[in-house]
Design a protein around this motif. Structure first.
Motif, PDB file in Angstrom:
ATOM      1  N   ARG A 177       0.645  -1.159   0.193  1.00 57.37           N
ATOM      2  CA  ARG A 177       0.163  -0.051  -0.147  1.00 57.37           C
ATOM      3  C   ARG A 177       0.996   1.205  -0.200  1.00 57.37           C
ATOM      4  O   ARG A 177       1.356   1.816   1.162  1.00 57.37           O
ATOM      5  CB  ARG A 177      -1.070   0.155   1.366  1.00 57.37           C
ATOM      6  N   PRO A 178       1.180   1.874  -1.174  1.00 62.80           N
ATOM      7  CA  PRO A 178       1.797   3.172  -1.384  1.00 62.80           C
ATOM      8  C   PRO A 178       1.137   4.573  -0.340  1.00 62.80           C
ATOM      9  O   PRO A 178      -0.006   4.429  -0.223  1.00 62.80           O
ATOM     10  CB  PRO A 178       1.943   3.409  -2.713  1.00 62.80           C
ATOM     11  N   ILE A 179       2.230   5.080   0.030  1.00 62.75           N
ATOM     12  CA  ILE A 179       1.837   6.358   0.615  1.00 62.75           C
ATOM     13  C   ILE A 179       1.764   7.483  -0.369  1.00 62.75           C
ATOM     14  O   ILE A 179       2.865   7.730  -1.278  1.00 62.75           O
ATOM     15  CB  ILE A 179       2.791   6.917   1.563  1.00 62.75           C
ATOM     16  N   SER A 180       0.672   8.040  -0.727  1.00 61.47           N
ATOM     17  CA  SER A 180       0.572   9.046  -1.716  1.00 61.47           C
ATOM     18  C   SER A 180       0.486  10.591  -1.253  1.00 61.47           C
ATOM     19  O   SER A 180      -0.084  10.690   0.055  1.00 61.47           O
ATOM     20  CB  SER A 180      -0.724   8.761  -2.588  1.00 61.47           C
ATOM     21  N   THR A 181       0.727  11.406  -2.019  1.00 56.52           N
ATOM     22  CA  THR A 181       0.671  12.913  -1.605  1.00 56.52           C
ATOM     23  C   THR A 181      -0.760  13.394  -1.080  1.00 56.52           C
ATOM     24  O   THR A 181      -0.976  13.805  -0.250  1.00 56.52           O
ATOM     25  CB  THR A 181       1.188  13.916  -2.796  1.00 56.52           C
ATOM     26  N   GLU A 182      -1.834  12.770  -2.173  1.00 51.50           N
ATOM     27  CA  GLU A 182      -3.011  12.825  -1.818  1.00 51.50           C
ATOM     28  C   GLU A 182      -3.580  12.444  -0.525  1.00 51.50           C
ATOM     29  O   GLU A 182      -4.458  12.959   0.029  1.00 51.50           O
ATOM     30  CB  GLU A 182      -3.959  12.555  -3.039  1.00 51.50           C
ATOM     31  N   TRP A 183      -2.960  11.542  -0.254  1.00 50.98           N
ATOM     32  CA  TRP A 183      -3.554  10.777   1.208  1.00 50.98           C
ATOM     33  C   TRP A 183      -2.956  11.553   2.265  1.00 50.98           C
ATOM     34  O   TRP A 183      -3.669  11.575   3.163  1.00 50.98           O
ATOM     35  CB  TRP A 183      -3.078   9.318   1.260  1.00 50.98           C
ATOM     36  N   VAL A 184      -1.742  11.977   2.272  1.00 53.04           N
ATOM     37  CA  VAL A 184      -1.169  12.629   3.444  1.00 53.04           C
ATOM     38  C   VAL A 184      -1.927  14.096   3.369  1.00 53.04           C
ATOM     39  O   VAL A 184      -2.257  14.564   4.567  1.00 53.04           O
ATOM     40  CB  VAL A 184       0.404  13.094   2.847  1.00 53.04           C
ATOM     41  N   ALA A 185      -2.357  14.623   2.362  1.00 54.53           N
ATOM     42  CA  ALA A 185      -3.021  15.793   2.440  1.00 54.53           C
ATOM     43  C   ALA A 185      -4.660  15.529   2.912  1.00 54.53           C
ATOM     44  O   ALA A 185      -4.831  16.360   3.738  1.00 54.53           O
ATOM     45  CB  ALA A 185      -3.161  16.520   1.003  1.00 54.53           C
ATOM     46  N   PHE A 186      -5.136  14.572   2.713  1.00 54.49           N
ATOM     47  CA  PHE A 186      -6.243  14.040   3.243  1.00 54.49           C
ATOM     48  C   PHE A 186      -6.341  13.986   4.614  1.00 54.49           C
ATOM     49  O   PHE A 186      -7.214  14.237   5.437  1.00 54.49           O
ATOM     50  CB  PHE A 186      -6.881  12.827   2.322  1.00 54.49           C
TER      51      PHE A 186
END
Length: 327
Positions: A177-186
Motif C-alpha cells: 500500500r503506497p503512501i500518496s501525496t493526496e492521502w497525506v493531504a487528506f
C-alpha cells in the motif's frame, strides 16, 4: 454498554463488528499472537544453565546461546538456556538468531534474574535481539498484479486483482500500500509544524513510504483473493493509493519459536535521570524478521522504548510485561 463498532455476539464467544457506509471496520486482531492466536505458549525444555560470574557475563551468555542454537531442532525447538538467580552484567547486545531458542530466568519471579547494563552507559544498544539473519526481500516481482477495487475498506479480508491467474491457494504474498501525496493531504499531515518549521510526517517520494502486509491466500473466487488475516488500512484510488499483490518466496531468513521469559532488564540508570536522554537507541528487547515469538513475565527499567516489535515480525505474544522508568 456495547459499542456499535465491536460487541460480543449472542453467545459471547466472538465479537461482532459494525462497519461504516464504505465497509470500514475495526480489524479482527484475533489472528495476532503466537501460532496465529488462540495457541498456548510452549514450555521449552531446559538444555543449559548458567550462574552469574560477578563480572561481565555477556560473552558467557552469548556463547551458551550459540551452543543451544547449534543443537538440532526437535519438534521446532532446540531448548532453553536457564539463568540461575542473580545479576548478570551485559555490556553489548545478546543475540538469538536461530529458531527454537529460549532465554529463561530460573527464579520464582522475573525479579530474581536481572540482566543489567553498566553505569554510565557509554552508548545505546539493544540488550537482547531476537532476529532472523536476513529480511524477506525476495519478492517475486513477475507475479505482481494490481488491486482493481476502487476502494478497499480497512479490515477487509479480500481484494480483487487484475491478474488472479498468477496465484494459487496457499501462496504466501505481500500486499503493498503506497503512501500518496493526496492521502497525506487528506489526513492533513502536510500541515504539521514543529518549532515554527514545516514538518512532513511521511514523504510520499521516499521508497520507504510503502506499507507491506504479508498474507497467505486462503481462497480464490474469480478475480477475488481472500487472505488469512485482514488488511489494517484502506485503499482508495481517489487518493491515488494503488495497491499491488505479489508472491514472496519462503521466509528462509526468518526464525520462529524463540523467546525470552521470567527475566528483568535493568539499565541501572541513576534515579532522576532518563536512560534515553543520551542513548536514544537503548532498548531492552527487539524482535525482527521472525514469527511465532514470545516474551513472557518480563520486567524492564529505564529503557528508551523497552520492547520493540520491529521489521517483519509477526504472530508475536507479549504476556505479563512490566515496563518502568525512574523519575
Amino acid at each position: 454498554m456495547n459499542s456499535a463498532w465491536a460487541r460480543p455476539n449472542s453467545t459471547r464467544s466472538a465479537l461482532v463488528y459494525g462497519t461504516t457506509n464504505r465497509g470500514d471496520r475495526i480489524a479482527d486482531y484475533s489472528h495476532a499472537g503466537y501460532g496465529g492466536g488462540g495457541v498456548a505458549l510452549p514450555n521449552v525444555s531446559e538444555v543449559m544453565r548458567l550462574n552469574p560470574s560477578g563480572g561481565d557475563d555477556t560473552a558467557r551468555i552469548q556463547q551458551a546461546l550459540n551452543d543451544v542454537s547449534a543443537r538440532s531442532l526437535q519438534n521446532g525447538f532446540r531448548g532453553a538456556l536457564v539463568l540461575n538467580p542473580g545479576r548478570y552484567l551485559i555490556s553489548s547486545p545478546l543475540k538469538i538468531s536461530k529458531s527454537g531458542v529460549v532465554l529463561r530466568g530460573g527464579g520464582a519471579s522475573p525479579s530474581d534474574v536481572t540482566l543489567y547494563a553498566p553505569t554510565p552507559i557509554s552508548q545505546g544498544f539493544v540488550m537482547l535481539q531476537i532476529s532472523g539473519t536476513t529480511p524477506v526481500s525476495s519478492e517475486a516481482g513477475a507475479t505482481r498484479t494490481s488491486i482493481s477495487d476502487a476502494y478497499v475498506p480497512s479490515g477487509a479480508m479480500s481484494v480483487n486483482v487484475t491478474q488472479p491467474e498468477r496465484f494459487a491457494v496457499g501462496d504466501r504474498v505481500v500486499v503493498r500500500r503506497p503512501i500518496s501525496t493526496e492521502w497525506v493531504a487528506f489526513m492533513e499531515m502536510d500541515q504539521l509544524y514543529r518549532d515554527g518549521a514545516h514538518q512532513t510526517w511521511l514523504d510520499p517520494q521516499s521508497s520507504s513510504s510503502v506499507q507491506r502486509w504479508f498474507r497467505t491466500i486462503k481462497r480464490i473466487d474469480g478475480t477475488r483473493l481472500t487472505f488469512d488475516i485482514p488488511l489494517t488500512d484502506s485503499f482508495d484510488m481517489a487518493l491515488k493509493i494503488f495497491g499491488t499483490v505479489s508472491k514472496t518466496t519462503t521466509n528462509s531468513g526468518w526464525i520462529e519459536n524463540s523467546g525470552a521469559e521470567n527475566l528483568s532488564f535493568d539499565s541501572n540508570a541513576p534515579r532522576g535521570t532518563w536512560a534515553y536522554q543520551s542513548n536514544p537507541d537503548f532498548l531492552a528487547v527487539r524482535l525482527d524478521y521472525a514469527r511465532d515469538l514470545w516474551l513472557r513475565n518480563i520486567k524492564t527499567r529505564n529503557f528508551t522504548d523497552n520492547v520493540v516489535v520491529g521489521s517483519d515480525a509477526s504472530r508475536v505474544t507479549l504476556f505479563n510485561l512490566e515496563l518502568a522508568h525512574d523519575n
